[in-house]
Design a protein around this motif. Structure first.
Motif, PDB file in Angstrom:
ATOM      1  N   ASP A 228      20.637   4.625   8.991  1.00 32.19           N
ATOM      2  CA  ASP A 228      20.339   5.619   7.963  1.00 32.19           C
ATOM      3  C   ASP A 228      21.563   6.059   7.173  1.00 32.19           C
ATOM      4  O   ASP A 228      21.504   6.220   5.957  1.00 32.19           O
ATOM      5  CB  ASP A 228      19.677   6.846   8.606  1.00 32.19           C
ATOM      6  CG  ASP A 228      18.349   6.487   9.271  1.00 32.19           C
ATOM      7  OD1 ASP A 228      17.482   5.956   8.565  1.00 32.19           O
ATOM      8  OD2 ASP A 228      18.206   6.725  10.474  1.00 32.19           O
ATOM      9  N   SER A 229      22.681   6.274   7.853  1.00 33.27           N
ATOM     10  CA  SER A 229      23.871   6.778   7.159  1.00 33.27           C
ATOM     11  C   SER A 229      25.106   6.533   7.992  1.00 33.27           C
ATOM     12  O   SER A 229      25.032   6.319   9.208  1.00 33.27           O
ATOM     13  CB  SER A 229      23.732   8.285   6.861  1.00 33.27           C
ATOM     14  OG  SER A 229      23.672   9.020   8.073  1.00 33.27           O
ATOM     15  N   LEU A 230      26.269   6.564   7.336  1.00 32.04           N
ATOM     16  CA  LEU A 230      27.558   6.453   7.990  1.00 32.04           C
ATOM     17  C   LEU A 230      28.412   7.625   7.503  1.00 32.04           C
ATOM     18  O   LEU A 230      28.698   7.735   6.312  1.00 32.04           O
ATOM     19  CB  LEU A 230      28.233   5.118   7.652  1.00 32.04           C
ATOM     20  CG  LEU A 230      29.506   4.780   8.420  1.00 32.04           C
ATOM     21  CD1 LEU A 230      29.226   4.662   9.922  1.00 32.04           C
ATOM     22  CD2 LEU A 230      30.116   3.476   7.899  1.00 32.04           C
ATOM     23  N   THR A 231      28.800   8.501   8.422  1.00 28.15           N
ATOM     24  CA  THR A 231      29.468   9.748   8.075  1.00 28.15           C
ATOM     25  C   THR A 231      30.885   9.778   8.633  1.00 28.15           C
ATOM     26  O   THR A 231      31.134   9.272   9.735  1.00 28.15           O
ATOM     27  CB  THR A 231      28.686  10.954   8.640  1.00 28.15           C
ATOM     28  OG1 THR A 231      27.329  10.865   8.204  1.00 28.15           O
ATOM     29  CG2 THR A 231      29.285  12.273   8.182  1.00 28.15           C
ATOM     30  N   VAL A 232      31.822  10.362   7.878  1.00 27.57           N
ATOM     31  CA  VAL A 232      33.201  10.518   8.321  1.00 27.57           C
ATOM     32  C   VAL A 232      33.361  11.882   8.981  1.00 27.57           C
ATOM     33  O   VAL A 232      32.931  12.898   8.440  1.00 27.57           O
ATOM     34  CB  VAL A 232      34.182  10.408   7.132  1.00 27.57           C
ATOM     35  CG1 VAL A 232      35.626  10.522   7.620  1.00 27.57           C
ATOM     36  CG2 VAL A 232      33.975   9.111   6.381  1.00 27.57           C
ATOM     37  N   ARG A 233      33.991  11.907  10.145  1.00 27.31           N
ATOM     38  CA  ARG A 233      34.318  13.151  10.830  1.00 27.31           C
ATOM     39  C   ARG A 233      35.840  13.220  10.997  1.00 27.31           C
ATOM     40  O   ARG A 233      36.431  12.338  11.612  1.00 27.31           O
ATOM     41  CB  ARG A 233      33.653  13.222  12.204  1.00 27.31           C
ATOM     42  CG  ARG A 233      32.143  13.123  12.176  1.00 27.31           C
ATOM     43  CD  ARG A 233      31.496  14.274  11.443  1.00 27.31           C
ATOM     44  NE  ARG A 233      30.038  14.223  11.515  1.00 27.31           N
ATOM     45  CZ  ARG A 233      29.248  15.005  10.810  1.00 27.31           C
ATOM     46  NH1 ARG A 233      29.767  15.888   9.966  1.00 27.31           N
ATOM     47  NH2 ARG A 233      27.932  14.902  10.927  1.00 27.31           N
ATOM     48  N   VAL A 234      36.467  14.242  10.439  1.00 25.48           N
ATOM     49  CA  VAL A 234      37.912  14.412  10.538  1.00 25.48           C
ATOM     50  C   VAL A 234      38.222  15.286  11.748  1.00 25.48           C
ATOM     51  O   VAL A 234      37.728  16.403  11.867  1.00 25.48           O
ATOM     52  CB  VAL A 234      38.489  15.034   9.252  1.00 25.48           C
ATOM     53  CG1 VAL A 234      39.971  15.354   9.429  1.00 25.48           C
ATOM     54  CG2 VAL A 234      38.294  14.084   8.076  1.00 25.48           C
ATOM     55  N   VAL A 235      39.053  14.755  12.643  1.00 25.39           N
ATOM     56  CA  VAL A 235      39.450  15.484  13.836  1.00 25.39           C
ATOM     57  C   VAL A 235      40.587  16.450  13.520  1.00 25.39           C
ATOM     58  O   VAL A 235      40.619  17.575  13.998  1.00 25.39           O
ATOM     59  CB  VAL A 235      39.878  14.502  14.948  1.00 25.39           C
ATOM     60  CG1 VAL A 235      40.393  15.249  16.163  1.00 25.39           C
ATOM     61  CG2 VAL A 235      38.729  13.593  15.324  1.00 25.39           C
ATOM     62  N   GLY A 236      41.545  16.002  12.701  1.00 27.51           N
ATOM     63  CA  GLY A 236      42.665  16.866  12.351  1.00 27.51           C
ATOM     64  C   GLY A 236      43.501  16.265  11.242  1.00 27.51           C
ATOM     65  O   GLY A 236      43.514  15.050  11.038  1.00 27.51           O
ATOM     66  N   LYS A 237      44.207  17.139  10.505  1.00 25.11           N
ATOM     67  CA  LYS A 237      45.125  16.723   9.448  1.00 25.11           C
ATOM     68  C   LYS A 237      46.465  17.414   9.653  1.00 25.11           C
ATOM     69  O   LYS A 237      46.518  18.633   9.854  1.00 25.11           O
ATOM     70  CB  LYS A 237      44.570  17.095   8.069  1.00 25.11           C
ATOM     71  CG  LYS A 237      43.440  16.229   7.564  1.00 25.11           C
ATOM     72  CD  LYS A 237      43.065  16.601   6.131  1.00 25.11           C
ATOM     73  CE  LYS A 237      41.980  15.688   5.585  1.00 25.11           C
ATOM     74  NZ  LYS A 237      41.637  16.033   4.178  1.00 25.11           N
TER      75      LYS A 237
ATOM     76  N   ASP B  31      42.230  12.083   1.998  1.00 25.56           N
ATOM     77  CA  ASP B  31      42.898  13.271   1.461  1.00 25.56           C
ATOM     78  C   ASP B  31      41.909  14.295   0.913  1.00 25.56           C
ATOM     79  O   ASP B  31      42.275  15.445   0.665  1.00 25.56           O
ATOM     80  CB  ASP B  31      43.885  12.873   0.351  1.00 25.56           C
ATOM     81  CG  ASP B  31      45.111  12.155   0.906  1.00 25.56           C
ATOM     82  OD1 ASP B  31      45.364  12.277   2.122  1.00 25.56           O
ATOM     83  OD2 ASP B  31      45.803  11.474   0.132  1.00 25.56           O
ATOM     84  N   ALA B  32      40.662  13.889   0.713  1.00 24.89           N
ATOM     85  CA  ALA B  32      39.663  14.797   0.152  1.00 24.89           C
ATOM     86  C   ALA B  32      39.341  15.914   1.142  1.00 24.89           C
ATOM     87  O   ALA B  32      39.526  15.772   2.356  1.00 24.89           O
ATOM     88  CB  ALA B  32      38.392  14.034  -0.202  1.00 24.89           C
ATOM     89  N   GLY B  33      38.832  17.029   0.599  1.00 23.32           N
ATOM     90  CA  GLY B  33      38.460  18.147   1.456  1.00 23.32           C
ATOM     91  C   GLY B  33      37.373  17.774   2.441  1.00 23.32           C
ATOM     92  O   GLY B  33      37.420  18.165   3.607  1.00 23.32           O
ATOM     93  N   ARG B  34      36.385  17.010   1.979  1.00 21.69           N
ATOM     94  CA  ARG B  34      35.324  16.505   2.841  1.00 21.69           C
ATOM     95  C   ARG B  34      35.151  15.013   2.582  1.00 21.69           C
ATOM     96  O   ARG B  34      34.358  14.608   1.734  1.00 21.69           O
ATOM     97  CB  ARG B  34      34.012  17.250   2.570  1.00 21.69           C
ATOM     98  CG  ARG B  34      34.043  18.715   3.004  1.00 21.69           C
ATOM     99  CD  ARG B  34      32.680  19.369   2.874  1.00 21.69           C
ATOM    100  NE  ARG B  34      32.673  20.744   3.362  1.00 21.69           N
ATOM    101  CZ  ARG B  34      31.599  21.521   3.384  1.00 21.69           C
ATOM    102  NH1 ARG B  34      30.436  21.050   2.935  1.00 21.69           N
ATOM    103  NH2 ARG B  34      31.686  22.760   3.849  1.00 21.69           N
ATOM    104  N   PRO B  35      35.893  14.186   3.290  1.00 25.31           N
ATOM    105  CA  PRO B  35      35.827  12.744   3.044  1.00 25.31           C
ATOM    106  C   PRO B  35      34.426  12.190   3.299  1.00 25.31           C
ATOM    107  O   PRO B  35      33.735  12.620   4.228  1.00 25.31           O
ATOM    108  CB  PRO B  35      36.827  12.164   4.049  1.00 25.31           C
ATOM    109  CG  PRO B  35      37.729  13.304   4.394  1.00 25.31           C
ATOM    110  CD  PRO B  35      36.877  14.526   4.328  1.00 25.31           C
ATOM    111  N   VAL B  36      34.012  11.252   2.461  1.00 29.44           N
ATOM    112  CA  VAL B  36      32.719  10.594   2.622  1.00 29.44           C
ATOM    113  C   VAL B  36      32.908   9.090   2.457  1.00 29.44           C
ATOM    114  O   VAL B  36      33.869   8.629   1.842  1.00 29.44           O
ATOM    115  CB  VAL B  36      31.678  11.108   1.595  1.00 29.44           C
ATOM    116  CG1 VAL B  36      31.376  12.569   1.819  1.00 29.44           C
ATOM    117  CG2 VAL B  36      32.176  10.878   0.169  1.00 29.44           C
ATOM    118  N   VAL B  37      31.976   8.322   3.024  1.00 28.48           N
ATOM    119  CA  VAL B  37      31.968   6.870   2.854  1.00 28.48           C
ATOM    120  C   VAL B  37      31.314   6.557   1.517  1.00 28.48           C
ATOM    121  O   VAL B  37      30.167   6.939   1.277  1.00 28.48           O
ATOM    122  CB  VAL B  37      31.213   6.179   3.995  1.00 28.48           C
ATOM    123  CG1 VAL B  37      31.161   4.668   3.776  1.00 28.48           C
ATOM    124  CG2 VAL B  37      31.863   6.503   5.339  1.00 28.48           C
ATOM    125  N   VAL B  38      32.046   5.862   0.635  1.00 24.16           N
ATOM    126  CA  VAL B  38      31.568   5.563  -0.715  1.00 24.16           C
ATOM    127  C   VAL B  38      31.406   4.056  -0.872  1.00 24.16           C
ATOM    128  O   VAL B  38      32.329   3.292  -0.543  1.00 24.16           O
ATOM    129  CB  VAL B  38      32.544   6.110  -1.782  1.00 24.16           C
ATOM    130  CG1 VAL B  38      32.057   5.743  -3.177  1.00 24.16           C
ATOM    131  CG2 VAL B  38      32.706   7.621  -1.640  1.00 24.16           C
TER     132      VAL B  38
END
Length: 418
Positions: free
Chosen positions: A290-299, A328-335
């Protein structure tokens, strides 16, 4: 697709690339460090390589495009799966083959039973030992889960963290900084994990985790995900940051050796990281991705380490990037890239999908993972896709001292490109 047709399709595609290259079997075999007869068997469909690395090296020598590499990988997955089904033997058959063919018959002493022991009685202890070992392993696994559950702060015991590289585990991401999670592509059930100091996995990780949705948590999901976190577009495009001086860093590896090299040197992907996912169903039923989502653990701030490029003197071809992630985006997404079909996709045992995701950053040191949502019939769930149980890690390399290893050279030199 039948077992034979899947193997024939792989061999035909490999043969097509070889014929187009204009190179002889002898020349290619020499460059691949394998025998000419072995290469003949691969291209004729008489054998399927146990690993994908030599297949990829051959394809790159034959100037395969990124799209052709993806298609070749898909066909190899099918051929490899078909070989596994075709060559599966029962435990008894494998024990029978392992038995010596010409054992001397035992000498009967006076008063002993003149009848020789039967083969089944000779092998009984071995089979019993195998079954006992399997039962003991299952018992110990249950005891380990009971004795070492997650503590209140999300920390796991050392025993819980140890496990075979590339194995699957039904664990949520670790919530304790500095701790490594078991290798997995597992259901996401908790909040995002905290920053993790990770050591790269030296093997591709393969998931077989618990499903979610309306079914019990113990039910296996109807798909697997094999992750290759250190794929290269080309050696000249791949950089790694290492906290060592050039005199202490070994020569750059070939791509197939990159995971072990990265793990040994504690390297971090610099600027961008190309992750390849092979998603395949475990049965005939269709599984919808259905979807592929990015989860950021830390920056954090970019690593202040030296930058090492894996190759020099490459061409200026523009790489094909089906999916990208701007970390680098505030909420990274798979494009999805231009002309690339976006999610949802569908897979089954005979129809896998290969995804190439390029994540880039210049301003941060980012730890991240992917979450794949799936559904099949009345079931649904999410798989965590990461680097062998640890977050992927990609850091910006702008302004860092850069080094390259010249062709024919014997040491790292300051990069002419900056």
């Amino acid at each position: 697709m039948s077992q034979d047709s899947s193997g024939d399709g792989f061999a035909a595609y490999l043969r097509e690339l070889k014929d187009r290259s204009g190179l002889s079997y002898g020349v290619l075999a020499k460059r691949l460090h394998m025998s000419t007869s072995t290469l003949h068997r691969y291209c004729n469909g008489d054998a399927v390589p146990a690993e994908y690395a030599p297949v990829e090296r051959l394809a790159r020598l034959c100037k395969a495009t990124p799209e052709e590499l993806v298609e070749l990988h898909r066909r190899w997955v099918l051929a490899d799966a078909g070989r596994g089904r075709k060559g599966t033997a029962t435990p008894e058959a494998r024990v029978e083959e392992a038995e010596p063919q010409h054992e001397p018959e035992p000498q009967n002493e006076p008063g002993n039973d003149p009848l020789p022991p039967s083969p089944s009685r000779l092998r009984l202890p071995r089979r019993t030992a195998v079954l006992a070992g399997v039962g003991l392993a299952a018992l110990l696994a249950g005891v380990a889960l009971a004795v070492h559950p997650f503590s209140g702060d999300g920390e796991k015991s050392a025993d819980a963290r140890r496990g075979p590289v590339g194995s699957a585990a039904s664990e949520e991401p670790s919530e304790s900084p500095g701790e490594n999670r078991p290798s997995s592509a597992s259901p996401s059930r908790s909040t995002d994990p905290a920053p993790t100091k990770s050591t790269p996995s030296a093997e591709p990780s393969r998931s077989r985790a618990s499903g979610g949705g309306d079914t019990a948590d113990s039910a296996a999901p109807p798909l697997t995900v094999t992750t290759r976190p250190y794929t290269w577009e080309g050696p000249c495009s791949q950089h790694y940051l290492i906290d060592k001086g050039p005199s202490k860093v070994p020569p750059p590896p070939f791509q197939q050796e990159a995971p072990a090299w990265v793990a040994a040197e504690g390297a971090v992907s610099a600027g961008e990281q190309l992750v390849t996912l092979t998603v395949q169903g475990t049965g005939k039923e269709t599984v919808v991705l259905d979807s592929l989502t990015v989860r950021v653990v830390g920056k954090d701030a970019p690593l202040q380490w030296n930058d090492y490029v894996m190759g020099v003197g490459c061409g200026g071809d523009v790489p094909s990037r089906p999916f990208t992630v701007a970390l680098d985006a505030g909420r990274p997404v798979v494009v999805a890239g231009a002309g690339q079909r976006d999610f949802p996709f569908s897979v089954s045992e005979s129809d896998p999908e290969v995804f190439r995701i390029t994540a880039d950053t210049s301003a941060y040191d980012v730890r991240w993972y992917l979450e794949l949502a799936w559904s099949s019939g009345g079931r649904s769930g999410k798989l965590v896709v990461d680097d062998g149980g640890r977050p992927f890690r990609t850091s910006g390399n702008k302004g860092r001292p850069a080094y390259e290893f010249l062709l024919g050279g014997d040491k790292w030199e300051p990069s002419s490109g900056g």
